[in-house]
Design a protein around this motif. Structure first.
Motif, PDB file in Angstrom:
ATOM      1  N   THR A  10       1.131  -1.308   1.126  1.00 16.47           N
ATOM      2  CA  THR A  10       0.867  -0.992   2.435  1.00 16.47           C
ATOM      3  C   THR A  10       1.811   0.231   2.950  1.00 16.47           C
ATOM      4  O   THR A  10       3.034  -0.271   3.012  1.00 16.47           O
ATOM      5  CB  THR A  10       0.636  -2.115   3.455  1.00 16.47           C
ATOM      6  N   CYS A  11       1.635   1.134   3.358  1.00 19.77           N
ATOM      7  CA  CYS A  11       2.830   1.964   3.916  1.00 19.77           C
ATOM      8  C   CYS A  11       3.030   1.489   5.199  1.00 19.77           C
ATOM      9  O   CYS A  11       2.359   1.282   5.889  1.00 19.77           O
ATOM     10  CB  CYS A  11       2.086   3.427   4.204  1.00 19.77           C
ATOM     11  N   PRO A  12       4.288   1.163   5.303  1.00 21.18           N
ATOM     12  CA  PRO A  12       4.774   0.618   6.925  1.00 21.18           C
ATOM     13  C   PRO A  12       4.900   1.753   8.114  1.00 21.18           C
ATOM     14  O   PRO A  12       4.860   1.531   9.155  1.00 21.18           O
ATOM     15  CB  PRO A  12       6.398   0.390   6.199  1.00 21.18           C
ATOM     16  N   GLY A  15       0.243   2.450   7.790  1.00 22.08           N
ATOM     17  CA  GLY A  15      -0.506   1.195   7.436  1.00 22.08           C
ATOM     18  C   GLY A  15      -1.610   1.653   6.400  1.00 22.08           C
ATOM     19  O   GLY A  15      -2.401   0.916   6.094  1.00 22.08           O
ATOM     20  N   TYR A  16      -1.670   2.734   5.707  1.00 24.02           N
ATOM     21  CA  TYR A  16      -2.617   2.941   4.697  1.00 24.02           C
ATOM     22  C   TYR A  16      -2.319   1.999   3.488  1.00 24.02           C
ATOM     23  O   TYR A  16      -0.928   1.739   3.177  1.00 24.02           O
ATOM     24  CB  TYR A  16      -2.258   4.484   4.274  1.00 24.02           C
ATOM     25  N   LYS A  17      -3.501   1.489   2.951  1.00 22.76           N
ATOM     26  CA  LYS A  17      -3.285   0.501   1.774  1.00 22.76           C
ATOM     27  C   LYS A  17      -3.863   1.191   0.503  1.00 22.76           C
ATOM     28  O   LYS A  17      -4.954   1.900   0.436  1.00 22.76           O
ATOM     29  CB  LYS A  17      -4.246  -0.763   2.200  1.00 22.76           C
ATOM     30  N   LYS A  18      -3.241   1.101  -0.492  1.00 23.30           N
ATOM     31  CA  LYS A  18      -3.695   1.562  -1.807  1.00 23.30           C
ATOM     32  C   LYS A  18      -3.351   0.497  -2.858  1.00 23.30           C
ATOM     33  O   LYS A  18      -2.339  -0.140  -2.985  1.00 23.30           O
ATOM     34  CB  LYS A  18      -2.905   2.562  -2.120  1.00 23.30           C
ATOM     35  N   VAL A  19      -4.303   0.208  -3.884  1.00 23.36           N
ATOM     36  CA  VAL A  19      -4.187  -0.894  -4.955  1.00 23.36           C
ATOM     37  C   VAL A  19      -3.580   0.246  -5.958  1.00 23.36           C
ATOM     38  O   VAL A  19      -4.102   1.174  -6.479  1.00 23.36           O
ATOM     39  CB  VAL A  19      -5.337  -1.328  -5.324  1.00 23.36           C
ATOM     40  N   SER A  52       8.799  -4.853  -1.766  1.00 23.26           N
ATOM     41  CA  SER A  52       8.852  -4.618  -0.442  1.00 23.26           C
ATOM     42  C   SER A  52       7.880  -4.368   0.134  1.00 23.26           C
ATOM     43  O   SER A  52       7.321  -4.839   1.456  1.00 23.26           O
ATOM     44  CB  SER A  52       9.654  -3.323  -0.186  1.00 23.26           C
ATOM     45  N   TYR A  53       6.714  -3.700  -0.406  1.00 32.23           N
ATOM     46  CA  TYR A  53       5.421  -3.315   0.551  1.00 32.23           C
ATOM     47  C   TYR A  53       4.225  -3.961  -0.318  1.00 32.23           C
ATOM     48  O   TYR A  53       3.099  -3.474   0.266  1.00 32.23           O
ATOM     49  CB  TYR A  53       5.278  -1.803   0.479  1.00 32.23           C
ATOM     50  N   GLY A  54       4.043  -4.303  -1.373  1.00 29.17           N
ATOM     51  CA  GLY A  54       3.069  -4.912  -2.223  1.00 29.17           C
ATOM     52  C   GLY A  54       2.772  -6.342  -2.071  1.00 29.17           C
ATOM     53  O   GLY A  54       3.472  -6.846  -1.556  1.00 29.17           O
ATOM     54  N   THR A  55       1.551  -6.765  -2.131  1.00 31.82           N
ATOM     55  CA  THR A  55       1.008  -7.998  -2.070  1.00 31.82           C
ATOM     56  C   THR A  55       1.412  -8.925  -3.312  1.00 31.82           C
ATOM     57  O   THR A  55       1.328  -9.974  -2.994  1.00 31.82           O
ATOM     58  CB  THR A  55      -0.507  -7.987  -2.105  1.00 31.82           C
TER      59      THR A  55
END
Length: 69
Positions: A10-12, A15-19, A52-55
């Motif tokens: 997720t881009c801080p 907010g764009y999300k990409k798998v 940092s930004y992944g699930t």
């Protein structure tokens, strides 16, 4: 222990999300957001952009090993 290689970043900034599929042979220190073109870098104390930004954290962290950073 099963290692998960798929994480949703997720881009801080926008907010764009990409798998994405995480690399198993190196840590990823930079990632360009497809939407806003920001270059993401790990937050201080994290080893890579997935931590940092992944699930899901990167494979070395999942295995309780030192990060490749």
């Amino acid at each position: 222990m099963e290692i998960h290689l798929i994480s949703k970043l997720t881009c801080p900034n926008c907010g764009y999300k990409k798998v994405e599929e995480m690399p198993t042979n190196a840590c990823q220190f930079f990632y360009e957001c497809e939407n806003c073109k920001s270059i993401l870098k790990p937050i201080k104390g994290d080893c890579c952009v997935y931590c940092s930004y992944g699930t899901v954290p990167c494979p070395p962290i999942q295995e309780n090993k030192p990060c490749c950073g």
